[in-house]
Every structure is written in structure tokens, then in C-alpha cells.
Design a protein around this motif. Structure first.
Motif, PDB file in Angstrom:
ATOM      1  N   GLY A   1      40.351  -5.359  15.278  1.00 47.33           N
ATOM      2  CA  GLY A   1      40.890  -5.217  16.628  1.00 47.33           C
ATOM      3  C   GLY A   1      39.823  -4.937  17.658  1.00 47.33           C
TER       4      GLY A   1
ATOM      5  N   CYS B   1      49.687  -5.340  18.390  1.00 47.37           N
ATOM      6  CA  CYS B   1      49.302  -6.095  17.199  1.00 47.37           C
ATOM      7  C   CYS B   1      50.277  -7.239  16.948  1.00 47.37           C
ATOM      8  CB  CYS B   1      49.205  -5.182  15.981  1.00 47.37           C
ATOM      9  SG  CYS B   1      50.779  -4.444  15.465  1.00 47.37           S
TER      10      CYS B   1
ATOM     11  N   GLN C   1      41.075 -13.110  13.226  1.00 49.36           N
ATOM     12  CA  GLN C   1      40.740 -11.931  12.427  1.00 49.36           C
ATOM     13  C   GLN C   1      39.397 -12.118  11.724  1.00 49.36           C
ATOM     14  OE1 GLN C   1      42.647  -8.730  11.784  1.00 49.36           O
ATOM     15  NE2 GLN C   1      42.944  -9.524  13.841  1.00 49.36           N
TER      16      GLN C   1
ATOM     17  N   TRP D   1      42.653  -5.399   8.994  1.00 50.64           N
ATOM     18  CA  TRP D   1      42.846  -5.652  10.415  1.00 50.64           C
ATOM     19  C   TRP D   1      41.509  -5.569  11.144  1.00 50.64           C
ATOM     20  CZ3 TRP D   1      41.260  -1.885  13.762  1.00 50.64           C
ATOM     21  CH2 TRP D   1      41.275  -0.543  13.336  1.00 50.64           C
TER      22      TRP D   1
ATOM     23  N   TYR E   1      43.953  -3.863  20.455  1.00 49.97           N
ATOM     24  CA  TYR E   1      44.650  -5.138  20.282  1.00 49.97           C
ATOM     25  C   TYR E   1      44.148  -5.829  19.020  1.00 49.97           C
ATOM     26  CZ  TYR E   1      46.182  -9.947  21.110  1.00 49.97           C
ATOM     27  OH  TYR E   1      46.737 -11.187  20.969  1.00 49.97           O
ATOM     28  N   VAL E   2      45.096  -6.180  18.151  1.00 47.65           N
ATOM     29  CA  VAL E   2      44.788  -6.837  16.879  1.00 47.65           C
ATOM     30  C   VAL E   2      45.460  -8.211  16.893  1.00 47.65           C
ATOM     31  CG1 VAL E   2      44.881  -6.631  14.367  1.00 47.65           C
ATOM     32  CG2 VAL E   2      44.744  -4.570  15.784  1.00 47.65           C
TER      33      VAL E   2
ATOM     34  N   LEU F   1      46.217   1.647  11.704  1.00 50.75           N
ATOM     35  CA  LEU F   1      46.095   1.377  13.137  1.00 50.75           C
ATOM     36  C   LEU F   1      46.434   2.619  13.955  1.00 50.75           C
ATOM     37  CD1 LEU F   1      47.699  -2.185  13.515  1.00 50.75           C
ATOM     38  CD2 LEU F   1      45.308  -1.574  13.818  1.00 50.75           C
TER      39      LEU F   1
END
Length: 322
Positions: A53, A99, A26, A51, A65-66, A85
Motif C-alpha cells: 500500500g 483497500c 501489488q 498487501w 491505499y492498497v 492493515l
């Protein structure tokens, strides 16, 4: 609702990640690497969650995609982050969200409507606390590791670190050899090259090498972020297996990391403690556990359909390919 941003987050992003215990996947360096791979990066944050992503395109599908995110601290912040998100995925006209919420128990994610799927990033890892005294770290080693480490010099092994990007060539050759001998899937060479080209100049990656009579017996590529060093990728020469170079090399990484001021050494993915002996990760998990450390558990990988028809077709296609 917090604004959704594209591109690299601001410089202070990593300071905030340190405060909320964000994972290195992250972090801003990882975002730089993803951009270098040609992927779009998006991010959002509030005072209690964040977050970062990437948009992945595959088989006519686009999803957000996280990895090991969003980073949250409570049930409320989880809800807010997941709402963010959802908003991002709808604005970007994506087909689903993938995620791996970090900071809350798995049962809290269950009630959000997200679907638990096979883990992409490992759901369990092993962390060595490098703030412990050296003697404690040594005591935590298995007796076989201590013997192997103590005899490394006698066997002619020379252990060293390197920030020379050209060492990627020997690393890649050993990765290929290891993949062939153990039948596992490695990333394309371009992935590792881009990782080294992106992270190493900024001090976020380093090679560790075990050498014998001019030949490299084992090579590890570590990733560094904040106070954590991660045991990311390793390749070994099957023809030099008798030298038992891997354990001394890991110990070298532990010693160097402690001396450099890192507080955690993340051995990355391991099989669960109660896993069957035939688990595909059983062998290297036993090897990693022999260095001590504590198990760290993550929530696993979760998905939420945005375009339900396309998502269903995607899941059915994946199932058919197994």
C-alpha cells in the motif's frame, strides 16, 4: 501478526505474487513507480496473504491505499490481512484504510466492518487468454473489427511498438486531445512521465503506435507484469478518426503480446454487462468486448475509519464536492 515493512519489498516479492495471483498494482514495479511519485510504500505478507500500500495525503487527511489488494485466498486469510492493515494504519497514525481485496467474493468483505464506497480501480475487467490458438483469437473478434483490421494497411496505417521514452511527448499530446474531445479527466503529465521513466527501463512498460504519413493517429501505453500485459492508457488524434486506427492497434498489441509469451491481455476497466447505455464507460466497454475475452470481477473499493471524526468530515467534504 506479521511485521509491517516500509520501502520496496524484497526481490522475491514478485515471485510470491505470481504464486498467489497478485495483481500488477501489488507488484514491485508499481511500488517503484509510487516511490518515484514521492509516496511512502508499506507492505506485509504471510504464507497465505500479502498487501502493498501507499500513504496518500489529501485535504488534511492521510490514509493507506492498497490497490487491488490485499491478495488473499480464503476467509481466514482475508481476516488476517485486514488485521495487518489495521495495525499498520494505527502505527502510522493514519485516518482510514482504503483497500480492494483480491481473491475472495464481495460478500466476505461485507462482514468485516469495512464500508463499500465508489470504486477507485475498476471493479470489472476483461481478460483475453493469449494461450489460445491465433485462429481462435481471430474468431473472437467482431466482424467489424476484422474488417477494420484487414483494411489497416490499405488505409496507410503503420503499426509499431516502441520502448523509446521520448515517445511520451506524442502520447501526452494525444491524451490531451482525447481528454478534451471526450471530456474525461487525465492524470497530470508528470504522472505519465514518471511512469515511463520508472517502468520502461525495467521492461514493465511499452508504447504501441499507429502512424499515418508521419503523424501518430493513436498511441497506447501498456504496462507489463509477470505474464500479463495491460491496456493501460490510450490517446487518439480526433482529426484522424476516419482512419479507424484503434482496433488494428489493439490487435497489434494482442499479436505482439502472444508472440512475446504473455498469457493474459488485460483490457482493464469495463462497464457491467447490464449497464445502462448512458453509462460513462458504455462506448469503450462495447469496443473492448468486441475483441472477445472473459469478464473478471473484483470486490470493489472498501474503507475502514481509524480516526472516525476526521473520516466523517472527509466523506462529507467529498459528498459536497459532487
Amino acid at each position: 501478526m506479521q511485521e509491517i515493512h516500509s520501502g520496496l519489498p524484497q526481490i522475491q516479492w514478485d515471485e510470491n505474487q505470481l504464486k498467489i495471483a497478485g495483481h500488477m498494482l501489488q507488484g514491485r514495479p508499481w511500488a517503484m513507480f509510487q516511490q518515484a511519485l514521492g509516496r511512502q510504500v508499506f507492505w506485509a505478507e504471510s504464507s497465505s496473504w500479502s498487501w502493498l500500500g501507499i500513504v496518500v495525503k489529501t485535504r488534511g487527511i492521510k490514509y493507506l491505499y492498497v490497490p487491488y489488494g490485499p491478495t488473499v485466498s480464503s476467509e481466514l486469510s482475508l481476516d488476517e490481512a485486514l488485521d495487518s492493515l489495521k495495525m499498520a494504519a494505527k502505527e502510522l497514525k493514519l485516518d482510514f484504510i482504503r483497500c480492494e481485496p483480491n481473491g475472495v467474493q464481495t460478500d466476505l468483505v461485507h462482514r468485516t466492518g469495512f464500508i463499500k464506497v465508489r470504486s477507485v480501480q475498476p471493479q470489472e475487467s476483461l481478460i483475453i487468454d493469449l494461450t489460445q490458438d491465433l485462429e481462435i483469437l481471430r474468431t473472437n473478434l467482431s466482424s467489424s473489427h476484422r474488417n477494420t483490421i484487414n483494411g489497416a494497411e490499405r488505409r496507410g496505417l503503420v503499426l509499431r511498438s516502441s520502448i523509446n521514452p521520448s515517445d511520451i511527448e506524442i502520447f501526452l499530446s494525444l491524451m490531451h486531445a482525447t481528454a478534451d474531445s471526450r471530456s474525461f479527466h487525465a492524470y497530470p503529465d508528470s504522472y505519465y512521465r514518471t511512469l515511463v521513466e520508472t517502468l520502461m527501463p525495467n521492461g514493465n512498460a511499452m508504447f504501441f503506435l499507429a502512424e499515418y504519413q508521419g503523424k501518430i493517429a493513436s498511441a497506447t501505453l501498456c504496462m507489463d507484469y509477470q505474464r500479463t500485459r495491460a491496456y493501460a492508457y490510450t490517446g487518439n488524434d480526433p482529426g484522424l478518426r476516419q482512419l479507424r486506427a484503434t482496433a488494428p492497434l489493439v490487435w497489434k498489441i494482442i499479436l505482439d503480446s502472444k508472440q512475446a509469451g504473455f498469457e493474459r491481455f488485460d483490457l482493464w476497466g469495463i462497464a457491467p454487462l447490464n449497464a445502462d447505455k448512458n453509462h460513462p464507460w458504455a462506448g469503450f466497454s462495447e469496443f473492448k468486448r468486441s475483441f472477445g475475452g472473459r469478464d473478471v470481477f473484483y470486490s470493489g473499493t472498501w474503507e475502514l475509519p481509524i480516526n472516525r471524526l476526521k473520516y466523517r468530515a472527509y466523506r462529507l467534504a467529498k459528498k459536497a464536492m459532487k
